[in-house]
Enzyme design. Structure first.
Site, mmCIF file in Angstrom:
data_model
loop_
_atom_site.group_PDB
_atom_site.id
_atom_site.type_symbol
_atom_site.label_atom_id
_atom_site.label_comp_id
_atom_site.label_asym_id
_atom_site.label_seq_id
_atom_site.Cartn_x
_atom_site.Cartn_y
_atom_site.Cartn_z
ATOM 1 N N ARG A 184 0.812 -1.232 0.000
ATOM 2 C CA ARG A 184 0.000 0.000 0.000
ATOM 3 C C ARG A 184 0.844 1.281 0.000
ATOM 4 O O ARG A 184 0.471 2.286 0.605
ATOM 5 C CB ARG A 184 -0.969 0.043 1.191
ATOM 6 C CG ARG A 184 -1.954 -1.085 1.236
ATOM 7 C CD ARG A 184 -2.961 -1.078 0.102
ATOM 8 N NE ARG A 184 -3.686 -2.336 0.116
ATOM 9 C CZ ARG A 184 -3.320 -3.420 -0.590
ATOM 10 N NH1 ARG A 184 -2.295 -3.365 -1.430
ATOM 11 N NH2 ARG A 184 -3.990 -4.533 -0.501
ATOM 12 N N SER A 241 -10.381 0.402 4.040
ATOM 13 C CA SER A 241 -9.699 -0.027 5.262
ATOM 14 C C SER A 241 -9.137 1.188 5.992
ATOM 15 O O SER A 241 -8.442 2.002 5.391
ATOM 16 C CB SER A 241 -8.548 -0.969 4.930
ATOM 17 O OG SER A 241 -9.055 -2.122 4.317
ATOM 18 N N GLU A 251 -4.309 3.503 7.280
ATOM 19 C CA GLU A 251 -4.119 3.394 5.820
ATOM 20 C C GLU A 251 -4.831 4.575 5.156
ATOM 21 O O GLU A 251 -4.348 5.157 4.202
ATOM 22 C CB GLU A 251 -4.717 2.079 5.312
ATOM 23 C CG GLU A 251 -4.605 1.933 3.794
ATOM 24 C CD GLU A 251 -4.943 0.533 3.305
ATOM 25 O OE1 GLU A 251 -4.428 -0.440 3.892
ATOM 26 O OE2 GLU A 251 -5.719 0.422 2.349
HETATM 27 C C1 LIG Z 1 -15.612 0.358 -0.087
HETATM 28 C C2 LIG Z 1 -14.134 0.517 -0.310
HETATM 29 C C3 LIG Z 1 -13.363 -0.608 -0.568
HETATM 30 C C4 LIG Z 1 -11.982 -0.473 -0.757
HETATM 31 N N1 LIG Z 1 -11.241 -1.592 -1.007
HETATM 32 C C5 LIG Z 1 -9.921 -1.492 -1.219
HETATM 33 C C6 LIG Z 1 -9.122 -2.643 -1.493
HETATM 34 O O1 LIG Z 1 -9.603 -3.760 -1.566
HETATM 35 N N2 LIG Z 1 -7.797 -2.464 -1.700
HETATM 36 C C7 LIG Z 1 -7.210 -1.246 -1.652
HETATM 37 O O2 LIG Z 1 -5.991 -1.148 -1.846
HETATM 38 N N3 LIG Z 1 -7.936 -0.126 -1.372
HETATM 39 C C8 LIG Z 1 -9.255 -0.215 -1.166
HETATM 40 N N4 LIG Z 1 -9.993 0.911 -0.903
HETATM 41 C C9 LIG Z 1 -9.310 2.215 -0.736
HETATM 42 C C10 LIG Z 1 -9.207 3.072 -2.011
HETATM 43 O O3 LIG Z 1 -10.236 2.763 -2.925
HETATM 44 C C11 LIG Z 1 -7.837 2.942 -2.669
HETATM 45 O O4 LIG Z 1 -6.807 3.313 -1.795
HETATM 46 C C12 LIG Z 1 -7.741 3.796 -3.956
HETATM 47 O O5 LIG Z 1 -6.581 3.453 -4.637
HETATM 48 C C13 LIG Z 1 -7.735 5.296 -3.688
HETATM 49 O O6 LIG Z 1 -7.909 5.969 -4.926
HETATM 50 P P1 LIG Z 1 -8.631 7.390 -4.996
HETATM 51 O O7 LIG Z 1 -8.606 7.854 -6.401
HETATM 52 O O8 LIG Z 1 -9.957 7.323 -4.364
HETATM 53 O O9 LIG Z 1 -7.638 8.239 -4.119
HETATM 54 P P2 LIG Z 1 -8.026 9.427 -3.112
HETATM 55 O O10 LIG Z 1 -8.775 8.868 -1.962
HETATM 56 O O11 LIG Z 1 -8.627 10.534 -3.862
HETATM 57 O O12 LIG Z 1 -6.575 9.829 -2.604
HETATM 58 C C14 LIG Z 1 -5.825 8.907 -1.828
HETATM 59 C C15 LIG Z 1 -4.351 9.323 -1.887
HETATM 60 O O13 LIG Z 1 -3.911 9.178 -3.232
HETATM 61 C C16 LIG Z 1 -3.385 10.422 -3.699
HETATM 62 N N5 LIG Z 1 -3.760 10.530 -5.113
HETATM 63 C C17 LIG Z 1 -4.995 10.445 -5.653
HETATM 64 N N6 LIG Z 1 -4.916 10.579 -6.997
HETATM 65 C C18 LIG Z 1 -3.612 10.760 -7.292
HETATM 66 C C19 LIG Z 1 -2.873 10.974 -8.485
HETATM 67 N N7 LIG Z 1 -3.468 11.020 -9.697
HETATM 68 N N8 LIG Z 1 -1.533 11.113 -8.405
HETATM 69 C C20 LIG Z 1 -0.898 11.071 -7.214
HETATM 70 N N9 LIG Z 1 -1.529 10.891 -6.041
HETATM 71 C C21 LIG Z 1 -2.870 10.739 -6.086
HETATM 72 C C22 LIG Z 1 -4.039 11.491 -2.858
HETATM 73 O O14 LIG Z 1 -3.230 12.656 -2.772
HETATM 74 C C23 LIG Z 1 -4.151 10.802 -1.512
HETATM 75 O O15 LIG Z 1 -2.944 10.949 -0.820
HETATM 76 C C24 LIG Z 1 -11.377 0.802 -0.699
HETATM 77 C C25 LIG Z 1 -12.166 1.931 -0.451
HETATM 78 C C26 LIG Z 1 -13.530 1.792 -0.256
HETATM 79 C C27 LIG Z 1 -14.362 3.026 -0.006
#
Ligand SMILES: Cc1cc2nc3c(=O)[nH]c(=O)nc-3n(C[C@H](O)[C@H](O)[C@H](O)COP(=O)(O)OP(=O)(O)OC[C@H]3O[C@@H](n4cnc5c(N)ncnc54)[C@H](O)[C@@H]3O)c2cc1C
Length: 302
Positions: free
Chosen positions: A174, A225, A295
């Site tokens: 992660r 998580s 996380e």
């Molecule tokens: C119901 C649910 C289930 C989930 N299951 C999982 C799972 O099974 N496995 C898992 O790993 N995660 C899971 N997640 C967490 C999440 O979906 C992941 O961490 C996902 O990768 C975050 O992406 P985001 O675009 O929403 O990022 P955001 O929440 O918008 O941002 C998260 C971080 O990423 C950075 N970021 C976002 N976009 C960029 C970019 N383009 N360039 C650089 N940095 C960036 C942001 O600055 C921030 O620090 C889950 C979340 C939910 C709500």
């Protein structure tokens, strides 16, 4: 911020808003306003945005779909750059795909599964953007982004862009190089997939989705998580055995389905969630001597 907004609007960079409530941009539906909120309309315009940010020396943060974020009730002082519709190109070249950082990971996984391409089945229920998934090295079901990413195109704070190879991304559980060592924005990613059996791929994706439906609180606003697994332990198991499932502070509740999820059970504030996180940390440390690390990313004014 007025002056910066005017400058950005003159450059026609995309949507620019002042005091945009971030609760509308996070899956847990919590978060105060961003002083300036920008949705760039293209990678080139995003580069222009970065130039303005650099000139004024203001804080910035990129977000995707807000599925791993807990934003403070008081909001964020600087600029929030949302990667979405403007940065969602997709090019499929045999088994290699090049995709914009703002593309939805679930939509991507679904689309390519229907083309019989294998490698992203694990991503079927991860509600983030491609950029957020690369930043987090998102994963599930024994796989993660590092297993399929060849290279990522990164925009750095000085306005330069560089392709970083899989090795240079320095992925582990992660995390990636972007989290601390080289902050930057993922504008594009290249994935190497393999040809597979379409029916088998689609069936595996469905199985992964069904598993989530019975193990995760998919029908409540949440941020995935909350804690990293303190390996070899699992955060959810520790929280469950500590009897914390269902524990509630204000509108924030530890899911009764999964110990490592905190849900917004009704008008929860970031302060409610933070208090619940502290309560879990203290309880687990006192019971098992294990230090829990979040996380979910906690950001914004204190
Ligand atoms: C119901 C649910 C289930 C989930 N299951 C999982 C799972 O099974 N496995 C898992 O790993 N995660 C899971 N997640 C967490 C999440 O979906 C992941 O961490 C996902 O990768 C975050 O992406 P985001 O675009 O929403 O990022 P955001 O929440 O918008 O941002 C998260 C971080 O990423 C950075 N970021 C976002 N976009 C960029 C970019 N383009 N360039 C650089 N940095 C960036 C942001 O600055 C921030 O620090 C889950 C979340 C939910 C709500």
């Amino acid at each position: 911020m007025k002056e910066i907004k005017t400058e950005l609007l003159a450059l026609d960079v995309g949507k620019v808003k002042e005091n945009e409530p971030l609760a509308s941009h996070t899956t847990i539906k919590i978060g105060g306003p961003a002083a300036l909120f920008i949705e760039p309309s293209s990678i080139e315009k995003l580069q222009k945005v970065m130039g303005v940010i650099k000139k004024h020396g203001i804080n910035w943060r990129a977000i995707g779909r807000g599925s791993n974020l807990l934003v403070s009730d008081k909001g964020i002082d600087g600029v929030v750059i949302k990667l979405g519709a403007g940065i969602n190109g997709l090019e499929i070249n045999g088994t290699e795909i090049t995709v914009g950082g703002g593309y939805s990971l679930v939509s991507l996984a679904t689309l390519i599964s229907r083309k019989g391409l294998s490698g992203l089945e694990f991503a079927s229920g991860i509600p983030g953007s491609v950029g957020g998934a690369v930043y987090m090295n998102a994963g599930a079901h024994g796989s993660d982004i590092s297993k399929v990413l060849t290279k990522a195109h990164i925009l750095f704070a000085d306005g330069t862009m560089e392709w970083l190879s899989n090795t240079e991304m320095d992925f582990s559980y992660r995390t990636s190089v972007l989290q601390k060592k080289r902050p930057g924005i993922v504008v594009e990613a290249v994935f190497q997939l393999s040809e597979g059996n379409r029916e088998e791929i689609v069936a595996l994706m469905q199985k992964n989705k069904d598993y989530r439906k019975v193990t995760q609180p998919w029908n409540y606003p949440c941020a995935g998580s909350i804690f990293r697994n303190p390996l070899p332990n699992f955060a959810g198991k520790l929280i469950e055995s500590a009897g914390l499932k269902g524990h509630r502070i204000g509108g924030a509740e530890i899911s009764t389905m999964h110990g490592n999820f905190i849900v917004n059970a009704g008008n929860a504030t970031a302060n409610d969630v933070l208090a619940l996180i502290d309560h879990v940390k203290d309880t687990i440390f006192n019971l098992y001597g294990v230090k829990m690390e979040t996380e979910v990313e906690i950001i914004g004014r204190k």
